[in-house]
Design an enzyme around this catalytic site. Sequence first.
Site, PDB file in Angstrom:
ATOM      1  N   LYS A   8       0.879  -1.166   0.000  1.00  0.00           N
ATOM      2  CA  LYS A   8       0.000   0.000   0.000  1.00  0.00           C
ATOM      3  C   LYS A   8       0.920   1.220   0.000  1.00  0.00           C
ATOM      4  O   LYS A   8       1.561   1.542   0.998  1.00  0.00           O
ATOM      5  CB  LYS A   8      -0.904  -0.018   1.240  1.00  0.00           C
ATOM      6  N   GLY A  33       4.710   3.792  11.117  1.00  0.00           N
ATOM      7  CA  GLY A  33       3.900   5.004  11.112  1.00  0.00           C
ATOM      8  C   GLY A  33       3.464   5.378  12.515  1.00  0.00           C
ATOM      9  O   GLY A  33       4.126   5.046  13.506  1.00  0.00           O
ATOM     10  N   ARG A  67       1.181   5.770  16.053  1.00  0.00           N
ATOM     11  CA  ARG A  67       0.573   4.818  16.972  1.00  0.00           C
ATOM     12  C   ARG A  67      -0.896   4.598  16.619  1.00  0.00           C
ATOM     13  O   ARG A  67      -1.369   3.460  16.619  1.00  0.00           O
ATOM     14  CB  ARG A  67       0.690   5.306  18.417  1.00  0.00           C
ATOM     15  N   GLY A 113      -1.071   2.316  13.524  1.00  0.00           N
ATOM     16  CA  GLY A 113      -0.717   0.939  13.835  1.00  0.00           C
ATOM     17  C   GLY A 113      -1.777   0.228  14.646  1.00  0.00           C
ATOM     18  O   GLY A 113      -2.109  -0.935  14.380  1.00  0.00           O
ATOM     19  N   GLU A 132       5.796  -0.643  13.674  1.00  0.00           N
ATOM     20  CA  GLU A 132       6.682   0.276  14.388  1.00  0.00           C
ATOM     21  C   GLU A 132       5.918   1.575  14.539  1.00  0.00           C
ATOM     22  O   GLU A 132       5.530   2.191  13.548  1.00  0.00           O
ATOM     23  CB  GLU A 132       7.974   0.503  13.610  1.00  0.00           C
ATOM     24  N   CYS A 168      12.578   7.995  12.985  1.00  0.00           N
ATOM     25  CA  CYS A 168      11.938   7.178  14.013  1.00  0.00           C
ATOM     26  C   CYS A 168      12.875   6.933  15.187  1.00  0.00           C
ATOM     27  O   CYS A 168      12.514   6.242  16.134  1.00  0.00           O
ATOM     28  CB  CYS A 168      11.449   5.855  13.425  1.00  0.00           C
ATOM     29  N   GLU A 182       5.243  10.878  21.986  1.00  0.00           N
ATOM     30  CA  GLU A 182       6.068  11.372  20.900  1.00  0.00           C
ATOM     31  C   GLU A 182       5.453  12.598  20.234  1.00  0.00           C
ATOM     32  O   GLU A 182       4.253  12.624  19.936  1.00  0.00           O
ATOM     33  CB  GLU A 182       6.254  10.269  19.854  1.00  0.00           C
TER      34      GLU A 182
END
Length: 525
Positions: free
Chosen positions: A182, A239, A241, A244, A263, A300, A391
């Site tokens: 994707k 990407g 939180r 995910g 991640e 990241c 973050e």
Amino acid sequence: MIAGSILIGAAEDSSAERFAAVDPATGEAMAPKFAAADPGHVDRACVLADAAFASFSETAPGERAAFLEAIADGIAATGDALIERAMAESGLPRARLEGERGRTIGQLRMFAAFVREGDWLHATIDPAMPDRAPLPRPDLRRRHVALGPVAVFGASNFPLAFSVAGGDTASAFAAGCPVVVKGHPAHPGTGELVARAIRAAVESCGLHEGVFSYLPGPSNALGAALVADPRIRAVGFTGSRSGGLALMRIAAARAEPIPVYAEMSSIHPVILLPAALQNRAEALGEAFAQSLTMGAGQFCTNPGLLVAIGGSELDRFVAAAGAALAGIAPATMLTPAIHASFESGVAALDRHAGTQLVARGADGPGARAARGALFVTDAATFRADASLGHEVFGSSAVIVRCRDVDEVAAVVAGLEGQLTATLQLDADDEVLAARLLPQIERKVGRILANGWPTGVEVCRAMVHGGPYPATSDGRSTSVGTLAIERFLRPVSYQNLPESLLPAALKPANPWHIARCIDGVRVADN
């Protein structure tokens, strides 16, 4: 060639819905328009991937390695066209993208070499012991097999190394899994150029066309349909939180749940130990500011948290870091949405009653440039408010002042899972570091000494993973050869006739791989 197409196996398709990449500096749409894939395209791609699985998963190590090398060669052959398109779509400088292309090619070649060795198969043979008392032992042989078709989501901050042909795709191919990507909507032209290189490698290596498909599009529904498709057996994602977790919920709700290797979120604590601060506070402050602002903080592995005992040494560090940050010009962020989220996160920290703004980066041209931000708080405030440990994607960091080493340990103990933690230490700090190390190990996937977390070496010993929410599965990594394990599972064969045994376990060892035979590693036999 960029045609704005959907690539499903060897075919190209279009759609009524179109979208465009956006110039990250101006927010203006870029040519050409791209077709947006829909659930019908997902279905076709997954049907092909499923059809390709049986043959691709049983390719010999040499054949699979040659395929990975053909992809690497194809990406290298795109030349300046790939770099220039990636620069236009991401705002990243040429040198950064040329380095990222080198990393992408390098990790494909690394996996090719690793696949040829065959250790990833974990071929193990425990021969029959018919005369063993009190019971005989059957002939048992074990290998690892590919899971099945894998869905890979391109990442915004690495348009090459974590996207169409990035680490997730490379490790899935190495495991023998067809891949449906994707594409990230922020860099669709870059994605299509790389996708065409992969498709050319599929053809030149004589593989089933369903080994690879590329589905561009901006909608969350496209990704949701891909994860929900029953033929997809695992997911690789880098990407946010929220993104995910959304994919994890879809995967868990399936009739047959599948693993999502996501991640997601990490602030990469840096622990400044006393002797290191006393001896080199100013140098550490300047180096930290450079690490914080590298790539507009859009790594990241950006150092978003510093923990230290308060005092004059920490004051020196804060002053040096603030002065260095104030002199660093801002850089354009990857997308308008990422810039808006960064500014919102910085504003929330600035409003917080328990934080103090130390410094901002220099002013500069461009409405979407990120000015670095540095804040200070105390340990009690940080531990009382979990939001201070969330973050802020970009060049923003919080320094936590602690009263003593016990408070440093308490802050570390209260952290969420992280990809990395860094110890800045001198020889006189080693006893204190030894005390903290067991707690740090419980929180992270990689521990650094006297460095900065930005920059991930692609090699066999690397772990780019960590406990939740750094990743969805802290037992895995998305960088390094260990990444292949995410897309494999063990199968044991008991008393099968030789004619039915897979090549890796046949007595003649036709692939000439190392195997463990009755507890002894045998290089070849």
